[in-house]
Design an enzyme around this catalytic site. Structure first.
Site, PDB file in Angstrom:
ATOM      1  CE  LYS A 187      -7.553  -0.379   5.950  1.00 45.36           C
ATOM      2  NZ  LYS A 187      -8.454   0.062   4.873  1.00 45.36           N
ATOM      3  CG  ASP A 241       0.194  -2.394   6.199  1.00 44.26           C
ATOM      4  OD1 ASP A 241      -0.733  -2.525   7.012  1.00 44.26           O
ATOM      5  OD2 ASP A 241       0.067  -1.790   5.114  1.00 44.26           O
ATOM      6  CG  HIS A 265      -1.942   1.004   1.332  1.00 42.84           C
ATOM      7  ND1 HIS A 265      -1.687   2.317   1.676  1.00 42.84           N
ATOM      8  CD2 HIS A 265      -3.290   0.918   1.158  1.00 42.84           C
ATOM      9  CE1 HIS A 265      -2.828   2.990   1.693  1.00 42.84           C
ATOM     10  NE2 HIS A 265      -3.805   2.178   1.380  1.00 42.84           N
ATOM     11  CB  CYS A 297      -3.707   3.233  -1.609  1.00 42.95           C
ATOM     12  SG  CYS A 297      -4.886   4.544  -1.258  1.00 42.95           S
ATOM     13  CD  GLN A 352      -6.940  -4.583   3.933  1.00 44.69           C
ATOM     14  OE1 GLN A 352      -7.912  -5.302   4.118  1.00 44.69           O
ATOM     15  NE2 GLN A 352      -7.071  -3.294   3.655  1.00 44.69           N
TER      16      GLN A 352
END
Length: 425
Positions: A245, A219, A142, A383, A222
């Site tokens: 999220k 990261d 991202h 993104c 997700q």
């Protein structure tokens, strides 16, 4: 391997509990008020949870209750409301620590993954990197895990190196490990791709980096909504996630870091609450994590995120993962039967995300026409410009599923896509 990948078309489970314990998924879905609304006169089919997750009533009510009954600033008042607000805020930190299996004093509460990565970029990397040093990223990142490192590299003289993907959308581990040469000081990579759904083998990647003395940042935006996480066991140095999220409010997130990093890193922002003592001659900073939490935080947001963690925990992350895998398998098999559909990313281990295009149609046109059918999907570059360039397309559509979706909604989505395809033909 998913059922779709093996060539076996799955059938929807006959009960809501199938494959995922004794969970009443119909009752769970009823907890989400927004899912009952209509769009353009048709029942909403929300397939954009990778963008932001919907909020259960328990989260909405927790935020409402805070403002109605407990609203005050944190750590600054001895009156009852101040104490209640502080306890609620720090209680959310403790809940998040249990959710991630880490210590609460290792968690910096912040606005989200973007802030968390920038904090590491400016407080950890900027003082340490020098000309000739390198940062390794992957092609599926991202922008939030690309741009901060570009800015740091420009200011330090460091360089970026990028690991490739294979034809399925899996990370090319052989290529990645070949990039981990002595000049590499940081490896920053995603746990789960927001475009491809690829689930990376974080523990093994971090093990390889650690053998070479390379610091790692993951990261987890997700991953946190979909997978049971044991951050302490992953072996990374930094782990970032975003609250909105994972059924929480917007403007919330977490940076986990090893204590030795938090102790050594200078503050990123200056202001109230990140200090012990201030004079015009100098400032004594607070201990971590508070020295990174300047100013009034999003107190109500973190109260809501604490409620979201409670909610997800009550369902069980393993149950959520199984439910979403079943939805993914069903949707993948159904989409593969639609003529002209191209699916991007068929990784061996994949989260409930399908990026796709229909031959001859632009992603934005597809998404606009699907919206008229009540189906909400994301269109654009997500993104992830470098990943779009890798596939040679300007944009894709992305259908992303959550545990509150249904197999019937997937049927509506696929039927709507067929209708749109005929319109555009």
């Amino acid at each position: 391997m998913t059922a779709a990948a093996s060539g076996t078309a799955p059938q929807p489970p006959t009960t809501h509990a199938a494959g995922s314990g004794a969970v009443d998924w119909a009752r769970i879905r009823a907890d989400f008020p927004l899912l009952t609304r209509q769009v353009h006169g048709k029942p909403l089919v929300y397939l954009d949870s990778a963008n932001t997750g919907q909020k259960p009533a328990a989260v909405i009510e927790a935020v409402d209750d805070f403002y109605r009954q407990h609203n005050a600033n944190v750590s600054r008042a001895v009156h009852a409301l101040g104490s209640e607000a502080t306890e609620a805020y720090e209680g959310a930190r403790r809940k998040l620590a249990r959710f991630l299996n880490v210590r609460s004093d290792e968690l910096v509460l912040c606005s989200g993954t973007t802030f968390a990565i920038n904090l590491v970029a400016y407080s950890w990397a900027l003082p340490r990197l020098q000309p000739g040093d390198a940062i390794v990223l992957t092609r599926m990142e991202h922008h939030a895990n690309i741009v901060p490192w570009q800015l740091v590299a420009e200011r330090t003289g460091a360089v970026l190196k990028v690991a490739n993907l294979d034809e399925r959308g899996d990370l090319d581990l052989e290529h990645l490990y070949s990039l981990l040469t002595p000049e590499v000081k940081l490896l920053a990579f995603t746990h789960v791709s927001n475009v491809l759904g690829t689930v990376n083998p974080v523990r093994e990647i971090c093990r390889q980096a650690r053998k070479r003395g390379i610091t790692t940042l993951v990261d987890g935006s997700q991953a946190a909504p979909h997978l049971a996480l044991d951050v302490a066991a992953l072996g990374c140095d930094f782990y970032a996630l975003t609250g909105h999220k994972m059924a929480g409010p917007t403007g919330t997130g977490v940076l986990w870091a090893r204590p030795e990093h938090l102790k050594a890193m200078p503050p990123f922002l200056g202001g109230g609450e990140m200090i012990r003592e201030v004079s015009f001659e100098g400032t004594v900073f607070n201990d971590a994590p508070h020295k990174f939490e300047a100013g009034t935080p999003n107190i109500a947001g973190f109260v809501g995120l604490g409620a979201a963690v409670d909610y997800l925990g009550a369902i069980g992350m393993d149950n959520i993962a199984a439910r979403e895998q079943a939805l993914l398998d069903y949707a993948t098999a159904a989409l593969e039967k639609v003529p002209g559909v191209r699916i991007f990313g068929k990784a061996r281990e994949k989260a409930a995300v399908i990026s796709f295009l229909v031959e001859g149609a632009h992603a934005h046109d597809l998404a606009t026409l699907l919206d008229l059918e009540g189906v909400a999907v994301r269109s654009g570059h997500h993104c992830a410009h470098p990943l779009m360039h890798h596939f040679g397309v300007p944009a894709t559509c992305r259908a992303s599923f959550a545990f509150y979706n249904t197999f019937e909604e997937i049927d509506v989505f696929v039927a709507a896509l067929g209708k749109v395809r005929n319109l555009l033909a």
